[in-house]
Design an enzyme around this catalytic site. Structure first.
Site, PDB file in Angstrom:
ATOM      1  N   ASN A 192      28.723  25.747  32.678  1.00  0.00           N
ATOM      2  CA  ASN A 192      27.495  25.638  33.457  1.00  0.00           C
ATOM      3  C   ASN A 192      26.339  26.328  32.731  1.00  0.00           C
ATOM      4  O   ASN A 192      26.437  27.496  32.350  1.00  0.00           O
ATOM      5  CB  ASN A 192      27.677  26.298  34.825  1.00  0.00           C
ATOM      6  CG  ASN A 192      26.383  26.328  35.621  1.00  0.00           C
ATOM      7  OD1 ASN A 192      25.993  25.337  36.237  1.00  0.00           O
ATOM      8  ND2 ASN A 192      25.691  27.474  35.619  1.00  0.00           N
ATOM      9  N   GLU A 193      25.261  25.595  32.524  1.00  0.00           N
ATOM     10  CA  GLU A 193      23.976  26.155  32.083  1.00  0.00           C
ATOM     11  C   GLU A 193      24.108  27.164  30.948  1.00  0.00           C
ATOM     12  O   GLU A 193      23.683  28.314  31.072  1.00  0.00           O
ATOM     13  CB  GLU A 193      23.245  26.806  33.257  1.00  0.00           C
ATOM     14  CG  GLU A 193      22.674  25.836  34.248  1.00  0.00           C
ATOM     15  CD  GLU A 193      21.715  26.504  35.238  1.00  0.00           C
ATOM     16  OE1 GLU A 193      21.392  27.695  35.067  1.00  0.00           O
ATOM     17  OE2 GLU A 193      21.294  25.835  36.182  1.00  0.00           O
ATOM     18  N   ASN A 200      21.793  20.057  36.522  1.00  0.00           N
ATOM     19  CA  ASN A 200      21.173  20.919  37.519  1.00  0.00           C
ATOM     20  C   ASN A 200      19.673  20.618  37.522  1.00  0.00           C
ATOM     21  O   ASN A 200      18.979  20.891  36.546  1.00  0.00           O
ATOM     22  CB  ASN A 200      21.421  22.391  37.190  1.00  0.00           C
ATOM     23  CG  ASN A 200      22.902  22.733  37.173  1.00  0.00           C
ATOM     24  OD1 ASN A 200      23.731  21.999  37.696  1.00  0.00           O
ATOM     25  ND2 ASN A 200      23.243  23.856  36.575  1.00  0.00           N
ATOM     26  N   TYR A 208      10.972  24.528  40.483  1.00  0.00           N
ATOM     27  CA  TYR A 208      10.489  25.180  39.272  1.00  0.00           C
ATOM     28  C   TYR A 208       9.388  24.327  38.644  1.00  0.00           C
ATOM     29  O   TYR A 208       9.538  23.111  38.488  1.00  0.00           O
ATOM     30  CB  TYR A 208      11.632  25.415  38.290  1.00  0.00           C
ATOM     31  CG  TYR A 208      12.652  26.404  38.802  1.00  0.00           C
ATOM     32  CD1 TYR A 208      12.292  27.721  39.071  1.00  0.00           C
ATOM     33  CD2 TYR A 208      13.968  26.025  39.037  1.00  0.00           C
ATOM     34  CE1 TYR A 208      13.215  28.637  39.555  1.00  0.00           C
ATOM     35  CE2 TYR A 208      14.906  26.934  39.518  1.00  0.00           C
ATOM     36  CZ  TYR A 208      14.520  28.239  39.779  1.00  0.00           C
ATOM     37  OH  TYR A 208      15.428  29.134  40.256  1.00  0.00           O
ATOM     38  N   TRP A 260      22.136  23.395  45.918  1.00  0.00           N
ATOM     39  CA  TRP A 260      22.235  24.806  45.565  1.00  0.00           C
ATOM     40  C   TRP A 260      21.439  25.581  46.607  1.00  0.00           C
ATOM     41  O   TRP A 260      20.233  25.560  46.586  1.00  0.00           O
ATOM     42  CB  TRP A 260      21.677  25.076  44.153  1.00  0.00           C
ATOM     43  CG  TRP A 260      21.966  26.477  43.724  1.00  0.00           C
ATOM     44  CD1 TRP A 260      21.156  27.571  43.855  1.00  0.00           C
ATOM     45  CD2 TRP A 260      23.186  26.939  43.135  1.00  0.00           C
ATOM     46  NE1 TRP A 260      21.794  28.684  43.389  1.00  0.00           N
ATOM     47  CE2 TRP A 260      23.031  28.327  42.937  1.00  0.00           C
ATOM     48  CE3 TRP A 260      24.377  26.329  42.771  1.00  0.00           C
ATOM     49  CZ2 TRP A 260      24.043  29.114  42.378  1.00  0.00           C
ATOM     50  CZ3 TRP A 260      25.367  27.107  42.218  1.00  0.00           C
ATOM     51  CH2 TRP A 260      25.201  28.488  42.020  1.00  0.00           C
ATOM     52  N   LYS A 279      18.243  30.564  48.010  1.00  0.00           N
ATOM     53  CA  LYS A 279      18.242  29.100  48.100  1.00  0.00           C
ATOM     54  C   LYS A 279      19.262  28.560  49.100  1.00  0.00           C
ATOM     55  O   LYS A 279      19.442  27.347  49.228  1.00  0.00           O
ATOM     56  CB  LYS A 279      18.499  28.480  46.725  1.00  0.00           C
ATOM     57  CG  LYS A 279      17.395  28.735  45.696  1.00  0.00           C
ATOM     58  CD  LYS A 279      17.665  27.983  44.402  1.00  0.00           C
ATOM     59  CE  LYS A 279      16.591  28.261  43.362  1.00  0.00           C
ATOM     60  NZ  LYS A 279      16.666  29.624  42.825  1.00  0.00           N
TER      61      LYS A 279
END
Length: 684
Positions: free
Chosen positions: A415-416, A467, A473, A552, A573
């Protein structure tokens, strides 16, 4: 249709949920523990009993009070100790099981070193038969949650609580038993060879362990029962296990006219008994639940379950966190969490970003939720041999401990990873190939962020996922629908999912009409979060090519490095607050869209004090029409349009105002109180 992978799975609940008194027993070690932070104590020395120990109950974390306040939290070593008296027999073996210990654990019994486990989220076991002595036994465990360069995760956007947060227990078995030490799995793997509406065939793999100093003749009996307890298959097969050795055995079974596990539509489970007999005497037994299902992935149609398109939508979760408890949660806590999640009407859950407790998988099996299970390869990696070996170990634990759950449909391999360089690509590729070797029946997926869907890091896995925070953002511009269509056009032959999307929201911050806030600032109005999710879900409904989408996140959670929203150290969130006491407006938006239960909810209830006499009232609902009453008088009845009804230009009186809404035929209602203040300026 592009064929990606077929999953024909027989599934079981772990042996930790089963107690067979006559052949296998479990003894929880929960009370009478003592704890001390290891400040200045040598890492290879069991602390002296004269030190000031604090009495605790396990599960326990030593970061309960400091990992969710934004002020930094203790990451270092600490000690736990307890004692127990255990009667043992010559024909028994005794194991100790830890449900989880973050992030490295060293175990000592009677001052003798038993072993080390490195990895903070999976269960692990040791055979302590040769360490036990008559009378009282002293158990010491050193737990360390520092950052280690060779242990995943190196870091992540969540607090890494230290401690014995997963519980501890002893397991007593016969000297001949189903192996407990295969990465702490249940020692049973069921591999389906074929399936149709008329029959299914599978090989039941049972790992046998013989601790005797002589060979043992063993009969393995596998009995399959339907949901009503009727026997549908029974097979017996003899094996000879050499002295002091293990043996992998295969018992084939067949089922006529199997009833499929069909997600939330029909999560049908069978049960299976795996029994071992030695000289006609039963010496071990494990009772499990299993299911059958078939999944493929189509780049245009999304996920296909048992031959039909199936929508997977739901939430990401950090279910192992609670205020006042940290990660020392119990099955009771998890049950309460699922009472909330079940209310939503979801069909899938992504367990981010590490292995979660077995209760979650068991509940998902019964409810029909599809689970994305993930290894803790998040944010940062290094390409050292030690790190790669640890990542492989944690992947094997994840897969082998959860291999047979029907709910698990993909293995998350990362992930990320923000620095997607050659080293990161190498590590992700290695973990992908290791997952394929461990379980060729399920596809892998990587949650990509901060780069295009065509990036190399996003394409080592079988499936593609991203994601996406368009609308939250500021560097992610455009709508989610625009992103989705562009991504699908860029990789038309790869199945695509959205692994994360969401926005912050505080139940204490309110603004009408809502504007996009500074996302890293301290102002996160709940109304903007609701607006974000309305736009997002309306976009997602138009993307039939997605194989899944996950919000999320389900609950606000601890991320001590954050300083935003209404509280330092919290990622806000969630659809529900960290303490689980308040469901945000966005929760009801999804409940109205996903659940079959009648839903009617007045938005912005918590924006109680208003300064304008003229206001709008919005209602979230899945009903056909809604009546609104203001201070007891009927204003009007309006039809719902796409799960929403809006009354514009309502006029409040000075002081208290009561708004009540009633669904068609009185099926559901909601009420809110608003207070008009500064009424002399209300006409402006």
């Amino acid at each position: 249709m592009v064929f990606i992978r077929v999953l024909f799975i027989f599934i079981f609940l772990p042996a930790s949920a089963i107690v067979v008194a006559s052949v296998r027993s479990e003894i929880p070690l929960e009370k009478n523990w003592f704890f001390i932070k290891n400040d200045g104590i040598s890492s290879n020395e069991v602390p002296l009993p004269t030190l000031r120990w604090k009495q605790v109950t396990v599960p326990h974390t030593f970061n309960r009070d400091d990992a969710a306040d934004g002020g930094g939290y203790y990451r270092g070593p600490s000690w736990y100790k307890t004692s127990f008296t255990l009667k043992t027999k010559q024909d028994e073996r005794t194991f100790i099981e830890f449900g989880g210990a973050a992030i490295s654990a060293d175990v000592y019994l009677n001052k003798k070193y038993v072993g080390r486990h490195q990895g903070g989220f999976s269960r692990f076991r040791f055979d302590i038969s040769d360490f036990i002595k008559p009378g009282e036994n002293e158990l010491n465990v050193r737990v360390d949650n520092r950052k280690f360069d060779h242990i995943a995760p190196l870091w992540g956007d969540f607090s890494i609580y230290g401690g014995l947060y997963g519980g501890v227990k002893l397991i007593k078995t016969s000297v001949v038993h189903i192996d407990l030490l295969d990465y702490a799995s249940d020692g049973v793997y069921v591999h389906t060879k074929e399936i149709s509406s008329s029959s299914a065939a599978a090989d039941v793999e049972v790992l046998l362990k013989n601790s005797l100093q002589e060979a043992a003749a063993i009969e393995v009996v596998v009995e399959l029962n339907d949901q009503d307890g009727r026997i549908v298959s029974r097979v017996s097969k003899p094996f000879n296990v050499a002295a002091a050795s293990s043996l992998k055995t295969i018992v084939p079974i067949t089922v006529r006219q199997p009833r499929l596990w069909n997600g939330v539509i029909d999560p049908y489970l069978y049960s299976v008994k795996v029994r071992l007999f030695k000289q006609g005497k039963r010496v071990d037994e494990v009772v499990q639940h299993i299911g059958f299902r078939n999944i493929t992935f189509d780049p245009k149609k999304g996920l296909i379950l048992n031959g039909s398109p199936y929508k997977v939508y739901g939430v990401n979760t950090h279910l192992t966190q609670r205020p006042e408890k940290g990660t020392a949660v119990t099955s009771k806590d998890l049950k309460e969490d699922f009472e909330i999640l079940d209310e939503l009407g979801l069909t899938g859950i992504r367990l981010a970003h590490y292995q979660h407790p077995h209760y979650i998988f068991e509940h998902a099996n019964k409810k029909g939720y599809l689970i994305w299970a993930e290894v803790p390869l998040v944010s940062e990696v290094n390409a050292s041999d030690e790190f790669i070996q640890n990542a492989k170990q944690q992947l094997r634990e994840l897969i082998r401990q959860n291999y047979n759950h029907p709910s698990v449909f993909v293995w998350g391999i990362g992930n990320e990873i923000y620095k997607a360089d050659a080293d990161a690509n190498r590590v992700v590729s290695i973990i992908h190939h290791e997952a394929v070797k461990e379980d060729p029946s399920r596809p892998t997926v990587y949650a990509n962020c901060c780069g295009p869907v065509t990036a190399p890091i996003a394409n080592h896995s079988h499936l593609n996922a991203s994601n996406i925070y368009n609308g939250w953002y500021k560097d992610q511009t455009g709508s989610m629908l625009e992103w989705g269509r562009a991504a699908h056009a860029a990789i038309p032959n790869r199945p695509l999912a959205i692994s994360e999307y969401g926005a912050g929201g505080s139940i204490y911050h309110h603004e009408l009409p809502p504007q996009l806030p500074e996302t890293t600032g301290m102002w996160h109005p709940e109304e903007y979060q609701t607006l974000f999710h309305k736009r997002a879900w309306r976009d997602l409904k138009q993307m039939d090519f997605l194989w899944a989408s996950f919000i999320w996140v389900a609950f606000d959670f601890a991320s001590d490095g954050r300083s935003e929203g209404d509280q330092y150290g919290i990622n806000d969130k969630g659809l529900v607050t960290f303490d689980r006491k308040t469901k945000k407006d966005s929760f009801y938006w999804y409940k109205a869209n996903w659940s079959k239960e009648p839903v009617i909810h007045i938005e912005s209830k918590r924006y109680r004090e208003r300064t304008s006499a003229v206001t709008d009232i919005a209602v979230i609902t899945n009903l056909h029409s809604v009546k609104l009453y203001l201070n007891g008088a009927l204003v009007s009845e309006q039809p719902a349009l796409d799960h929403e009804v809006l009354w514009s230009g309502l006029r409040f009186k000075a002081g208290k105002n009561i708004v009540k809404v009633v669904g068609d035929n009185g099926t559901a209602s909601d009420k809110a109180e608003f207070v008009l203040i500064g009424a002399e300026h209300s006409e402006q």
